[in-house]
Design an enzyme around this catalytic site. Structure first.
Site, PDB file in Angstrom:
ATOM      1  N   HIS A  95       0.841  -1.203   0.000  1.00  0.00           N
ATOM      2  CA  HIS A  95       0.000   0.000   0.000  1.00  0.00           C
ATOM      3  C   HIS A  95       0.879   1.257   0.000  1.00  0.00           C
ATOM      4  CE1 HIS A  95      -3.112  -2.617   2.303  1.00  0.00           C
ATOM      5  NE2 HIS A  95      -3.674  -2.336   1.140  1.00  0.00           N
TER       6      HIS A  95
ATOM      7  N   LYS B 152     -16.223  -6.978   5.908  1.00  0.00           N
ATOM      8  CA  LYS B 152     -15.000  -7.771   5.699  1.00  0.00           C
ATOM      9  C   LYS B 152     -14.452  -8.330   7.010  1.00  0.00           C
ATOM     10  CE  LYS B 152     -12.714  -6.585   1.433  1.00  0.00           C
ATOM     11  NZ  LYS B 152     -11.406  -6.228   0.872  1.00  0.00           N
TER      12      LYS B 152
ATOM     13  N   ARG C 160      -2.102  -5.716  -8.405  1.00  0.00           N
ATOM     14  CA  ARG C 160      -0.953  -6.584  -8.143  1.00  0.00           C
ATOM     15  C   ARG C 160      -0.776  -7.620  -9.236  1.00  0.00           C
ATOM     16  NH1 ARG C 160      -3.172  -7.687  -2.295  1.00  0.00           N
ATOM     17  NH2 ARG C 160      -5.004  -7.229  -3.548  1.00  0.00           N
TER      18      ARG C 160
ATOM     19  N   SER D 111      -2.884  -7.724   2.828  1.00  0.00           N
ATOM     20  CA  SER D 111      -3.149  -7.612   4.269  1.00  0.00           C
ATOM     21  C   SER D 111      -3.564  -8.970   4.824  1.00  0.00           C
ATOM     22  CB  SER D 111      -4.268  -6.598   4.524  1.00  0.00           C
ATOM     23  OG  SER D 111      -3.907  -5.331   4.044  1.00  0.00           O
TER      24      SER D 111
HETATM   25  P1  ADP Z   1     -10.044  -3.144  -0.337  1.00  0.00           P
HETATM   26  O1  ADP Z   1     -10.863  -3.824   0.703  1.00  0.00           O
HETATM   27  O2  ADP Z   1     -10.644  -1.837  -0.797  1.00  0.00           O
HETATM   28  O3  ADP Z   1      -9.596  -4.011  -1.479  1.00  0.00           O
HETATM   29  P2  ADP Z   1      -7.286  -3.200   0.543  1.00  0.00           P
HETATM   30  O4  ADP Z   1      -6.683  -2.509   1.731  1.00  0.00           O
HETATM   31  O5  ADP Z   1      -7.204  -4.681   0.510  1.00  0.00           O
HETATM   32  O6  ADP Z   1      -8.760  -2.670   0.468  1.00  0.00           O
HETATM   33  O7  ADP Z   1      -6.614  -2.649  -0.794  1.00  0.00           O
HETATM   34  C1  ADP Z   1      -6.714  -1.290  -1.158  1.00  0.00           C
HETATM   35  C2  ADP Z   1      -6.129  -1.125  -2.544  1.00  0.00           C
HETATM   36  O8  ADP Z   1      -4.737  -1.380  -2.479  1.00  0.00           O
HETATM   37  C3  ADP Z   1      -6.684  -2.098  -3.591  1.00  0.00           C
HETATM   38  O9  ADP Z   1      -6.739  -1.426  -4.827  1.00  0.00           O
HETATM   39  C4  ADP Z   1      -5.682  -3.205  -3.621  1.00  0.00           C
HETATM   40  O10 ADP Z   1      -5.651  -3.836  -4.891  1.00  0.00           O
HETATM   41  C5  ADP Z   1      -4.407  -2.419  -3.381  1.00  0.00           C
HETATM   42  N1  ADP Z   1      -3.364  -3.236  -2.784  1.00  0.00           N
HETATM   43  C6  ADP Z   1      -3.435  -4.090  -1.749  1.00  0.00           C
HETATM   44  N2  ADP Z   1      -2.250  -4.684  -1.498  1.00  0.00           N
HETATM   45  C7  ADP Z   1      -1.390  -4.174  -2.419  1.00  0.00           C
HETATM   46  C8  ADP Z   1      -0.013  -4.402  -2.731  1.00  0.00           C
HETATM   47  N3  ADP Z   1       0.729  -5.295  -2.077  1.00  0.00           N
HETATM   48  N4  ADP Z   1       0.519  -3.703  -3.745  1.00  0.00           N
HETATM   49  C9  ADP Z   1      -0.233  -2.841  -4.444  1.00  0.00           C
HETATM   50  N5  ADP Z   1      -1.517  -2.591  -4.239  1.00  0.00           N
HETATM   51  C10 ADP Z   1      -2.101  -3.244  -3.231  1.00  0.00           C
END
Ligand code: ADP
Length: 162
Positions: A17, A41, A90, A128
């Protein structure tokens, strides 16, 4: 003044992130990392805890701020005067859901663009959920999450009721 909103659950925020936040901060005048409540979630951390961890991890970036929201994303972005929504991609597995979300958000508000950004290749496997699973099973997550998150995970997992 171009403002981008980077929304997500951030349960918890990872180095993946943060890689996206840094890239977005170079492209936009202002970036707001917006923590969604997303109670469906079943997050490990409360919205306030997730927000506080994000805040600690981006405070060195002068044009990045943080916030929490609980309404429809497009309404939130409009309320904040945002021009674009940042999402991370990703792997191909992210694409279908993200594509659907972006097109739905465009349907709801045609003015807002969704920008997809790719993290550094070493973060493409990082999520996460995986971090939480490793931490829960006693593994070391130090190279996946920043220090405040390492500490918060250790605390949360040793006292899961908190
Ligand atoms: P959500 O529940 O909205 O998917 P997340 O916190 O899981 O929330 O992810 C937020 C955004 O960050 C999403 O667009 C997800 O694809 C992206 N994301 C999550 N992990 C990574 C990572 N390791 N690298 C790049 N982008 C990521």
């Amino acid at each position: 003044m171009r403002t981008a909103i980077y929304p997500g659950s951030f349960d918890p925020v990872t180095n993946g992130h943060l890689d996206i936040v840094q890239r977005a901060a170079k492209l936009f005048d202002r970036v707001i990392v917006a923590v969604a409540h997303n109670e469906n979630k079943k997050p490990l951390f409360t919205p306030a805890e997730r927000h506080e961890l994000v805040r600690q991890c981006v405070r060195h970036l002068p044009n990045v701020s943080t916030d929490c929201f609980n309404d429809l994303l497009v309404d939130y972005v409009e309320r904040k005067g945002g021009d674009a929504i940042i999402r991370g991609l990703r792997a191909v597995s992210d694409f279908e859901f993200e594509f659907q979300l972006a097109l739905m958000n465009r349907k709801l508000n045609d003015r807002l663009e969704t920008i997809f950004m790719m993290p550094k290749d070493t973060y493409t496997f990082l999520s996460s959920s995986i971090v939480k699973e490793i931490a829960r099973l006693g593994g070391n997550v130090d190279c996946f999450v920043p220090e405040p998150v390492q500490q918060a995970l250790a605390r949360k997992i040793s006292t899961p009721a908190l």
